[in-house]
Scaffold this motif. Sequence first.
Motif, PDB file in Angstrom:
ATOM      1  N   PRO A  20       0.840  -1.188   0.000  1.00 41.79           N
ATOM      2  CA  PRO A  20       0.000   0.000   0.000  1.00 41.79           C
ATOM      3  C   PRO A  20       0.886   1.252   0.000  1.00 41.79           C
ATOM      4  O   PRO A  20       1.868   1.315   0.737  1.00 41.79           O
ATOM      5  CB  PRO A  20      -0.766  -0.116   1.321  1.00 41.79           C
ATOM      6  CG  PRO A  20      -0.680  -1.547   1.695  1.00 41.79           C
ATOM      7  CD  PRO A  20       0.608  -2.055   1.136  1.00 41.79           C
ATOM      8  N   PRO A  27      11.319   1.374   4.223  1.00 46.23           N
ATOM      9  CA  PRO A  27      11.406   0.709   2.922  1.00 46.23           C
ATOM     10  C   PRO A  27      11.140  -0.787   3.049  1.00 46.23           C
ATOM     11  O   PRO A  27      11.613  -1.429   3.982  1.00 46.23           O
ATOM     12  CB  PRO A  27      12.853   0.983   2.495  1.00 46.23           C
ATOM     13  CG  PRO A  27      13.263   2.189   3.253  1.00 46.23           C
ATOM     14  CD  PRO A  27      12.536   2.114   4.557  1.00 46.23           C
ATOM     15  N   PHE A  89       9.679   1.285 -13.113  1.00 43.70           N
ATOM     16  CA  PHE A  89       9.922   2.719 -13.091  1.00 43.70           C
ATOM     17  C   PHE A  89       9.687   3.198 -11.654  1.00 43.70           C
ATOM     18  O   PHE A  89       8.980   2.518 -10.894  1.00 43.70           O
ATOM     19  CB  PHE A  89       8.924   3.383 -14.053  1.00 43.70           C
ATOM     20  CG  PHE A  89       9.421   4.633 -14.715  1.00 43.70           C
ATOM     21  CD1 PHE A  89      10.689   4.698 -15.259  1.00 43.70           C
ATOM     22  CD2 PHE A  89       8.611   5.752 -14.813  1.00 43.70           C
ATOM     23  CE1 PHE A  89      11.144   5.860 -15.882  1.00 43.70           C
ATOM     24  CE2 PHE A  89       9.043   6.910 -15.435  1.00 43.70           C
ATOM     25  CZ  PHE A  89      10.317   6.959 -15.968  1.00 43.70           C
ATOM     26  N   PRO A  90      10.262   4.343 -11.239  1.00 42.45           N
ATOM     27  CA  PRO A  90      10.017   4.818  -9.867  1.00 42.45           C
ATOM     28  C   PRO A  90       8.541   4.935  -9.513  1.00 42.45           C
ATOM     29  O   PRO A  90       8.162   4.811  -8.346  1.00 42.45           O
ATOM     30  CB  PRO A  90      10.697   6.197  -9.853  1.00 42.45           C
ATOM     31  CG  PRO A  90      11.810   6.053 -10.835  1.00 42.45           C
ATOM     32  CD  PRO A  90      11.251   5.175 -11.932  1.00 42.45           C
ATOM     33  N   THR A  91       7.704   5.137 -10.505  1.00 38.49           N
ATOM     34  CA  THR A  91       6.271   5.244 -10.254  1.00 38.49           C
ATOM     35  C   THR A  91       5.618   3.884  -9.988  1.00 38.49           C
ATOM     36  O   THR A  91       4.460   3.815  -9.604  1.00 38.49           O
ATOM     37  CB  THR A  91       5.570   5.867 -11.460  1.00 38.49           C
ATOM     38  OG1 THR A  91       5.876   5.059 -12.613  1.00 38.49           O
ATOM     39  CG2 THR A  91       6.049   7.282 -11.711  1.00 38.49           C
ATOM     40  N   LEU A 120       9.609   2.588  -1.212  1.00 39.85           N
ATOM     41  CA  LEU A 120       9.939   3.630  -0.241  1.00 39.85           C
ATOM     42  C   LEU A 120       8.680   4.120   0.468  1.00 39.85           C
ATOM     43  O   LEU A 120       7.564   3.946  -0.046  1.00 39.85           O
ATOM     44  CB  LEU A 120      10.631   4.797  -0.960  1.00 39.85           C
ATOM     45  CG  LEU A 120      11.989   4.486  -1.598  1.00 39.85           C
ATOM     46  CD1 LEU A 120      12.436   5.633  -2.507  1.00 39.85           C
ATOM     47  CD2 LEU A 120      13.042   4.224  -0.517  1.00 39.85           C
ATOM     48  N   ASN A 122       7.456   6.891   0.586  1.00 41.14           N
ATOM     49  CA  ASN A 122       6.688   7.864  -0.209  1.00 41.14           C
ATOM     50  C   ASN A 122       5.912   7.201  -1.351  1.00 41.14           C
ATOM     51  O   ASN A 122       5.306   7.881  -2.164  1.00 41.14           O
ATOM     52  CB  ASN A 122       7.613   8.958  -0.760  1.00 41.14           C
ATOM     53  CG  ASN A 122       8.704   8.421  -1.664  1.00 41.14           C
ATOM     54  OD1 ASN A 122       8.613   7.293  -2.157  1.00 41.14           O
ATOM     55  ND2 ASN A 122       9.738   9.202  -1.883  1.00 41.14           N
ATOM     56  N   ARG A 124       7.149   5.330  -3.795  1.00 40.00           N
ATOM     57  CA  ARG A 124       7.897   5.133  -5.032  1.00 40.00           C
ATOM     58  C   ARG A 124       8.831   3.932  -4.903  1.00 40.00           C
ATOM     59  O   ARG A 124       9.261   3.564  -3.812  1.00 40.00           O
ATOM     60  CB  ARG A 124       8.706   6.384  -5.363  1.00 40.00           C
ATOM     61  CG  ARG A 124       7.875   7.531  -5.907  1.00 40.00           C
ATOM     62  CD  ARG A 124       8.735   8.428  -6.788  1.00 40.00           C
ATOM     63  NE  ARG A 124       9.893   8.915  -6.090  1.00 40.00           N
ATOM     64  CZ  ARG A 124      10.018  10.144  -5.611  1.00 40.00           C
ATOM     65  NH1 ARG A 124       9.024  10.993  -5.771  1.00 40.00           N
ATOM     66  NH2 ARG A 124      11.108  10.528  -5.000  1.00 40.00           N
ATOM     67  N   VAL A 125       9.148   3.370  -6.043  1.00 39.53           N
ATOM     68  CA  VAL A 125      10.127   2.292  -6.073  1.00 39.53           C
ATOM     69  C   VAL A 125      11.518   2.885  -5.892  1.00 39.53           C
ATOM     70  O   VAL A 125      11.862   3.874  -6.533  1.00 39.53           O
ATOM     71  CB  VAL A 125      10.047   1.524  -7.423  1.00 39.53           C
ATOM     72  CG1 VAL A 125      11.176   0.518  -7.540  1.00 39.53           C
ATOM     73  CG2 VAL A 125       8.689   0.842  -7.562  1.00 39.53           C
ATOM     74  N   GLY A 126      12.278   2.309  -4.986  1.00 39.16           N
ATOM     75  CA  GLY A 126      13.629   2.808  -4.730  1.00 39.16           C
ATOM     76  C   GLY A 126      14.572   1.670  -4.415  1.00 39.16           C
ATOM     77  O   GLY A 126      14.298   0.508  -4.770  1.00 39.16           O
ATOM     78  N   PHE A 127      15.665   1.984  -3.719  1.00 44.40           N
ATOM     79  CA  PHE A 127      16.710   0.996  -3.480  1.00 44.40           C
ATOM     80  C   PHE A 127      17.251   1.133  -2.065  1.00 44.40           C
ATOM     81  O   PHE A 127      17.253   2.223  -1.484  1.00 44.40           O
ATOM     82  CB  PHE A 127      17.826   1.160  -4.513  1.00 44.40           C
ATOM     83  CG  PHE A 127      17.315   1.066  -5.923  1.00 44.40           C
ATOM     84  CD1 PHE A 127      17.113  -0.160  -6.514  1.00 44.40           C
ATOM     85  CD2 PHE A 127      16.954   2.208  -6.621  1.00 44.40           C
ATOM     86  CE1 PHE A 127      16.585  -0.252  -7.805  1.00 44.40           C
ATOM     87  CE2 PHE A 127      16.432   2.140  -7.905  1.00 44.40           C
ATOM     88  CZ  PHE A 127      16.246   0.888  -8.487  1.00 44.40           C
ATOM     89  N   ASP A 128      17.721   0.008  -1.540  1.00 46.50           N
ATOM     90  CA  ASP A 128      18.237  -0.005  -0.172  1.00 46.50           C
ATOM     91  C   ASP A 128      19.255  -1.118  -0.050  1.00 46.50           C
ATOM     92  O   ASP A 128      19.424  -1.943  -0.976  1.00 46.50           O
ATOM     93  CB  ASP A 128      17.074  -0.205   0.810  1.00 46.50           C
ATOM     94  CG  ASP A 128      17.422   0.275   2.217  1.00 46.50           C
ATOM     95  OD1 ASP A 128      18.563   0.710   2.445  1.00 46.50           O
ATOM     96  OD2 ASP A 128      16.527   0.210   3.092  1.00 46.50           O
TER      97      ASP A 128
END
Lengths: 131, 294
Positions: A20, A27, A89-91, A120, A122, A124-128
Motif C-alpha cells: 500500500p 522501505p 519505473f520509480p512510479t 519507499l 513515499n 515510489r520504487v527505490g533501493f536499499d
Amino acid sequence: MKKSLTRAGVVTVLVLSHFPAYAATTPRQIPGYGCMMLNLTEQQSMDPSVHIPVRSAPSESAPPIGWAGAVVAVREPVAPVNGFVAMLFPTGQQVWIPKSDLRPYHSLGDPGARCVPVMLPNGRVGFDSPR
Amino acid sequence: MQPLPAILHRAAPNSLPQQARSSTATGIALAVGAAALSLRMATAAFGQVPATLSGGPPVQVVPYVTEPGVPSITITPGTANPFSGADGSGGDGSGGTNGGSTGGNVGGSDALSTMMGTSWGNTAVSNATAVGVNPSALAATCVLESGCSSPGGGSGAQGVFQMYPAAFQEGLQTALAADPSLASQIVQGSAGMNDPTTEAIAASGYLMQAAQSLANAGISDPTVLQARGYYNFGPTNGVALASASPDETMAQAMPNVSQSTLSANGVTPGETVGQWQAGVSAKIGNAANQSVLS
C-alpha cells in the motif's frame, strides 16, 4: 510475446498490490525483483547529455516512457524478451530497457555493497541495502 | 499477499432500470419543459460570468527614466511572486518531509535572503522566475557553491555558481529557449561565467534541465534537494540519489561513481544518503524541500 507481456503485467500488479502506497513507514523489499545498473562509464553517468530511454513494450518501436536512473529494479529471473528486460519505473509502472544497456550491480566506490529494490515510504520504487 | 478483487466493475451499456426506460408521453413533455427551463437558466448564468481579459493582464506602466537604486523587475503573469518571503509574507518553504518527497511549494527561504543581499540578487530572482525556476532553488545553488560571493579562479568550475563550461553553455541555451529576451543581459564569451547575472541565467537553465530530467525519470515535481544530486553527479546518478533509501551509502546509491569522485564532491567514505541530504539541508535551510520549478 503477448503472453509474456500479460504475465509480466499480472506479476507487477501482484507485487505492487502487496505494498500500500502510504501504509509503510520503512522501505520494504520488493519480492521478485533485483538490482542492476546502467552499463555506463563514470563519465557517461555524470554527463547531462546521456540518457537511457525505457519503453512501454519490449521493442525499439515502442513509445519511450522516460529515462532510466543509474540503478534499476529488474524482474528476476532476468528473461529478456526481444532483447529487452522488464524493470520497474520509480512510479511502479513496468517498463522495458535493452539488456545491453545493463550490467550486474557493482559499486565502484564500495565493491562489497549490495542492493535490493524496495518500496519507499513515499510510495515510489527505490533501493536499499539488504537487511 | 493481498488477493485481487473478485469482481471488476465495468460500466454496462443499456443497464438503466426497466422503470426508467418505460417513459410516457407525459414524462417526455415534462422532460422537454425542464430542459427548456434549464437552458434558459443556463443562459442567464452565462451572463454572470466575470469579464475576462482576452489580451492578458492590463498593460503595465513602463518607466522611461530609470531610478537609481531601483532593481529591474519583470512580472511574468501566472508565476509566483518572486519576492514572496523576502518581506516575510511569502510561503514558509517548509514543504516536504524528507529528501525523497516531491516538491510542490515555492516561497521565501534563508538562501533567497542571502542571494538578495548581493548586488545582482534582485536581477537573478527576476530572471529565474522568467525561466520558470523557483528563485529559492537558484539561491540555494549559489549558497552551496560559493555562499553567493565571488570565489577565486578555479581549475574548471567558475563563478558564484561554480559551473563548468559545458554545463554553463547548456544552461544558457535552456534559459534562452524559455525566455529569449534574457539574451540582452548576457555577457558573451567565457567572461560570462564570471558575471553573476549571466551565470545566474545559465544556472536557472541548468536547474530547469535538472527538473525536466528528473521528471522524465519518474521523479515528478523534484525538490531542490533532489536537483542537487543532479547538479553534483549528473542525470542518471541524480535519479539514483532521489530513489535511494536514506540508509544507503552514497557509494551504494551511485555505483558508477568512484570514491575519488565522491571525495572530490565532499562525500566521505561510508557517508549515507541521509547524512548527505542533512548536510545539504543544513546549508540551505528551508529551501531544501521546495520545488525547483516555480
